[in-house]
Design a protein around this motif. Structure first.
Motif, PDB file in Angstrom:
ATOM      1  N   ALA A  79      -5.401 -10.605  -7.979  1.00 47.54           N
ATOM      2  CA  ALA A  79      -5.232  -9.841  -7.319  1.00 47.54           C
ATOM      3  C   ALA A  79      -4.429  -8.626  -8.374  1.00 47.54           C
ATOM      4  O   ALA A  79      -4.761  -7.632  -8.350  1.00 47.54           O
ATOM      5  CB  ALA A  79      -4.250  -9.316  -5.505  1.00 47.54           C
ATOM      6  N   HIS A  81      -2.272  -6.913   1.048  1.00 46.85           N
ATOM      7  CA  HIS A  81      -0.806  -7.846   0.910  1.00 46.85           C
ATOM      8  C   HIS A  81      -0.150  -7.222   2.054  1.00 46.85           C
ATOM      9  O   HIS A  81       0.092  -6.095   2.362  1.00 46.85           O
ATOM     10  CB  HIS A  81      -0.787  -7.855  -0.617  1.00 46.85           C
ATOM     11  CG  HIS A  81      -0.350  -6.290  -1.578  1.00 46.85           C
ATOM     12  ND1 HIS A  81      -1.127  -5.947  -1.953  1.00 46.85           N
ATOM     13  CD2 HIS A  81       0.625  -5.978  -1.558  1.00 46.85           C
ATOM     14  CE1 HIS A  81      -0.304  -4.714  -2.258  1.00 46.85           C
ATOM     15  NE2 HIS A  81       1.017  -4.926  -1.890  1.00 46.85           N
ATOM     16  N   SER A 110      -0.700 -13.580  -9.675  1.00 43.89           N
ATOM     17  CA  SER A 110      -2.013 -14.220  -8.565  1.00 43.89           C
ATOM     18  C   SER A 110      -3.699 -13.876  -9.319  1.00 43.89           C
ATOM     19  O   SER A 110      -3.023 -12.632 -10.129  1.00 43.89           O
ATOM     20  CB  SER A 110      -2.168 -13.460  -7.026  1.00 43.89           C
ATOM     21  OG  SER A 110      -1.564 -11.670  -7.341  1.00 43.89           O
ATOM     22  N   TYR A 137       2.519 -11.254  -0.032  1.00 44.60           N
ATOM     23  CA  TYR A 137       1.169 -12.946   0.621  1.00 44.60           C
ATOM     24  C   TYR A 137       0.405 -11.730   0.593  1.00 44.60           C
ATOM     25  O   TYR A 137       0.473 -11.128   1.112  1.00 44.60           O
ATOM     26  CB  TYR A 137       1.557 -12.674   1.861  1.00 44.60           C
ATOM     27  CG  TYR A 137       1.022 -13.610   2.379  1.00 44.60           C
ATOM     28  CD1 TYR A 137       0.426 -15.198   2.013  1.00 44.60           C
ATOM     29  CD2 TYR A 137       0.268 -13.323   3.852  1.00 44.60           C
ATOM     30  CE1 TYR A 137      -0.885 -15.709   2.748  1.00 44.60           C
ATOM     31  CE2 TYR A 137      -0.558 -13.996   4.536  1.00 44.60           C
ATOM     32  CZ  TYR A 137      -1.656 -15.283   3.623  1.00 44.60           C
ATOM     33  OH  TYR A 137      -2.144 -16.533   4.563  1.00 44.60           O
ATOM     34  N   TYR A 138      -0.639 -11.691  -0.523  1.00 41.69           N
ATOM     35  CA  TYR A 138      -2.394 -11.484  -0.009  1.00 41.69           C
ATOM     36  C   TYR A 138      -3.126 -12.587   0.205  1.00 41.69           C
ATOM     37  O   TYR A 138      -3.458 -13.156   0.179  1.00 41.69           O
ATOM     38  CB  TYR A 138      -2.685 -11.858  -2.048  1.00 41.69           C
ATOM     39  CG  TYR A 138      -1.158 -10.935  -2.692  1.00 41.69           C
ATOM     40  CD1 TYR A 138      -1.933  -9.768  -3.479  1.00 41.69           C
ATOM     41  CD2 TYR A 138      -0.709 -11.615  -3.273  1.00 41.69           C
ATOM     42  CE1 TYR A 138      -1.104  -9.241  -4.190  1.00 41.69           C
ATOM     43  CE2 TYR A 138       0.174 -11.110  -4.632  1.00 41.69           C
ATOM     44  CZ  TYR A 138      -0.596  -9.048  -4.894  1.00 41.69           C
ATOM     45  OH  TYR A 138       0.274  -8.578  -5.698  1.00 41.69           O
ATOM     46  N   TYR A 139      -3.110 -11.324   1.942  1.00 39.12           N
ATOM     47  CA  TYR A 139      -3.586 -12.137   2.804  1.00 39.12           C
ATOM     48  C   TYR A 139      -4.888 -11.870   2.735  1.00 39.12           C
ATOM     49  O   TYR A 139      -6.003 -13.071   3.304  1.00 39.12           O
ATOM     50  CB  TYR A 139      -3.020 -11.859   4.099  1.00 39.12           C
ATOM     51  CG  TYR A 139      -3.156 -10.043   4.540  1.00 39.12           C
ATOM     52  CD1 TYR A 139      -4.811  -9.532   4.985  1.00 39.12           C
ATOM     53  CD2 TYR A 139      -2.009  -9.481   4.120  1.00 39.12           C
ATOM     54  CE1 TYR A 139      -4.795  -8.518   5.027  1.00 39.12           C
ATOM     55  CE2 TYR A 139      -2.424  -8.376   4.386  1.00 39.12           C
ATOM     56  CZ  TYR A 139      -3.408  -7.593   5.296  1.00 39.12           C
ATOM     57  OH  TYR A 139      -3.646  -6.202   5.503  1.00 39.12           O
ATOM     58  N   GLY A 140      -5.579 -11.398   1.701  1.00 41.42           N
ATOM     59  CA  GLY A 140      -7.260 -10.825   1.630  1.00 41.42           C
ATOM     60  C   GLY A 140      -8.192 -10.750   2.796  1.00 41.42           C
ATOM     61  O   GLY A 140      -9.630 -11.441   2.665  1.00 41.42           O
ATOM     62  N   PHE A 184       0.122  -1.511  -5.277  1.00 41.11           N
ATOM     63  CA  PHE A 184       0.804  -2.645  -5.315  1.00 41.11           C
ATOM     64  C   PHE A 184       2.746  -2.873  -5.127  1.00 41.11           C
ATOM     65  O   PHE A 184       2.496  -1.530  -5.265  1.00 41.11           O
ATOM     66  CB  PHE A 184       0.710  -3.080  -6.807  1.00 41.11           C
ATOM     67  CG  PHE A 184      -1.148  -4.237  -7.172  1.00 41.11           C
ATOM     68  CD1 PHE A 184      -0.581  -5.643  -6.628  1.00 41.11           C
ATOM     69  CD2 PHE A 184      -1.248  -3.606  -7.721  1.00 41.11           C
ATOM     70  CE1 PHE A 184      -2.238  -5.861  -6.729  1.00 41.11           C
ATOM     71  CE2 PHE A 184      -2.416  -4.127  -8.252  1.00 41.11           C
ATOM     72  CZ  PHE A 184      -2.666  -5.843  -7.914  1.00 41.11           C
ATOM     73  N   CYS A 229      -6.453  -5.968  -3.601  1.00 40.86           N
ATOM     74  CA  CYS A 229      -6.427  -6.841  -2.370  1.00 40.86           C
ATOM     75  C   CYS A 229      -4.712  -6.388  -1.341  1.00 40.86           C
ATOM     76  O   CYS A 229      -4.009  -6.470  -1.791  1.00 40.86           O
ATOM     77  CB  CYS A 229      -5.404  -8.081  -2.829  1.00 40.86           C
ATOM     78  SG  CYS A 229      -6.127  -9.544  -1.331  1.00 40.86           S
ATOM     79  N   HIS A 288      -7.734  -3.129   1.600  1.00 40.68           N
ATOM     80  CA  HIS A 288      -8.554  -4.198   1.320  1.00 40.68           C
ATOM     81  C   HIS A 288      -9.886  -3.837   0.158  1.00 40.68           C
ATOM     82  O   HIS A 288     -10.230  -3.662   1.077  1.00 40.68           O
ATOM     83  CB  HIS A 288      -8.895  -5.184   2.186  1.00 40.68           C
ATOM     84  CG  HIS A 288      -9.203  -6.654   1.136  1.00 40.68           C
ATOM     85  ND1 HIS A 288      -8.326  -7.778   0.620  1.00 40.68           N
ATOM     86  CD2 HIS A 288     -10.389  -7.375   2.069  1.00 40.68           C
ATOM     87  CE1 HIS A 288      -9.218  -8.804   0.363  1.00 40.68           C
ATOM     88  NE2 HIS A 288     -10.289  -8.461   1.525  1.00 40.68           N
TER      89      HIS A 288
END
Length: 463
Positions: free
Chosen positions: A211, A388, A209, A400-403, A302, A386, A379
């Motif tokens: 990220a 997640h 990703s 899931y990197y929802y950002g 992470f 990011c 975030h």
């Protein structure tokens, strides 16, 4: 002592990765006293945190609740001391209770430690040398190196305890938190040794990703002189400078751990001398993992393995088989229910974890979890990671990197395009190959998405 309930010593360091312990087959370190706990007890090989950052992990450990429930989602959140914790329940059940060292969950009438007969904590992160403590509300400064001082105060408290009652001691070290300041005893350790670089040291973050590439925690680009503590040498290539920084960083990190290992040995020796070993549960853990040059990074945050995985070793001679290992998935939300059960205290229904006692006794309940849930809320704050969430099973990891900041305290209100990552940990244990879009994994993707949605509903993370 008529009360035969076990004493509990819970030793926690800060940012100590499992792969920097020789009982976890570390390539880079030897930890003989920590190994003693594992060799005389058990080692959890798949223990994970629900949020790889200091305050949220500590809040989860104390409360047995995920961060969206206990309210500590980020480093900027404090723990409301009216929330039920396992120390407060043990105190009500007649245990003597103490916490010494790092707290990092806020200060003041609503946030100071509750449920402790005695507390002596750092304001904030604490200092490596001559640390200040707030002891039952009164500030004091103690001369010495912080790891030694925390151990001194812990042993002093045990010496002054009521020997007719069981006790709970939380011994919380600052080390090896950045910026890795070292005591004189260990200052020259590894001086003439090159520490091996990890296999993913030169990761280029391709096929991942956005990220991963955007994170600002690289040894090459983001470390500063406070980390490597010397001017940059002239005449080196960029790659050579990266290796030079790594050697400076990792040696100081390991030197800090050597002091922890020595002081854990002091605690274990004290128990032997006092005749307390057989009836005392000793736990060593860290609040999360840490990148030791893995993927070219330092820090954590992470959901990747080196950050997600916690060391967790437990010794209790009365129940735990020496030299045993547990491979089932355990989570830091389980710690509170586990200690309550050992103490014979009912586990509140609202606690979201499960007692690890059956696993520690060599039994696996038929309904034991097959996956764990993770969520990082900060975030783009600090190191530009990011926000997640995700799920990890025995074989797969879906992220899931929802950002979005979504109102998290201190998060940056900047939207990113959401992205998914899927790793097959069996064929890709270093997490270099995102297969979420690979048609061969379409059924796995479908199942994991459903499992993730189900798990989020189960723990009530429904935003």
């Amino acid at each position: 002592m008529n009360d035969t309930r076990p004493n509990i010593i819970f030793i926690m360091s800060d940012d100590h990765a499992a792969h920097a312990m020789s009982c976890y087959d570390s390539r880079i370190n030897q930890t003989p006293n920590l190994d003693r706990i594992a060799n005389e007890g058990t080692r959890f090989d798949n223990c994970f945190c629900t949020n790889s950052i200091c305050a949220p992990s500590r809040a989860t450990i104390l409360t047995g609740l995920y961060n969206h429930i206990n309210g500590v989602k980020t480093l900027r959140d404090s723990l409301d001391n009216r929330i039920t914790t396992f120390p407060s329940l043990l105190q009500k059940a007649g245990y003597q209770t103490s916490i010494i060292g790092k707290w990092h969950l806020g200060h003041g009438p609503e946030n100071d430690p509750a449920g402790f007969d005695h507390w002596s904590i750092f304001p904030g992160q604490g200092s490596y040398f001559d640390p200040t403590f707030i002891e039952n509300g009164v500030e004091k400064k103690v001369s010495g190196y912080v790891t030694d001082v925390v151990t001194d105060l812990s042993i002093d408290w045990m010496n002054g305890r009521d020997r007719e009652k069981p006790f709970l001691l939380l011994c919380h070290h600052k080390a090896p938190h950045r910026h890795w300041l070292v005591d004189e005893k260990h200052a020259h350790l590894y001086e003439d040794t090159d520490i091996p670089e990890p296999p993913t040291f030169d990761d280029d973050y391709s096929n991942r990703s956005r990220a991963a590439a955007a994170a600002r925690m690289t040894i090459e680009r983001d470390m500063n002189e406070k980390d490597y503590k010397a001017p940059l040498p002239a005449g080196l290539t960029e790659r050579e400078l990266k290796s030079w920084k790594y050697q400076r960083y990792i040696k100081d990190y390991l030197r800090c751990i050597a002091s922890i290992d020595d002081n854990v040995g002091r605690i274990l020796d004290y128990l032997d001398e006092e005749g307390l070993t057989d009836n005392t549960i000793v736990i060593y853990t860290s609040d999360q993992g840490f990148f030791l040059g893995d993927h070219g990074w330092y820090d954590k945050r992470f959901m990747y393995e080196e950050s997600l995985r916690m060391p967790f070793i437990v010794r209790y001679p009365k129940e735990i088989k020496p030299g045993s290992t547990v491979t089932q998935i355990a989570v830091n939300v389980d710690f509170a229910p586990t200690l309550l059960e050992y103490a014979g205290v009912p586990v509140p229904e609202e606690m979201q974890g499960y007692s690890l006692r059956p696993l520690l006794s060599g039994e696996t309940p038929g309904n034991w979890r097959t996956a764990m849930y993770y969520r990082y809320w900060m975030h783009l704050a600090q190191h530009n990671v990011c926000a997640h969430y995700g799920i990890r099973t025995d074989r797969y990891k879906l992220i899931y990197y929802y950002g979005e900041a979504l109102g998290a305290t201190g998060a940056i209100d900047e939207s990113w395009t959401p992205e998914w990552e899927l790793f097959d940990l069996e064929s890709d244990p270093m997490e270099l190959n995102n297969v979420h879009a690979n048609p061969a994994y379409s059924e796995v993707v479908k199942q994991l998405h459903e499992h993730l949605d189900s798990l989020r509903r189960e723990i009530r993370d429904l935003d």
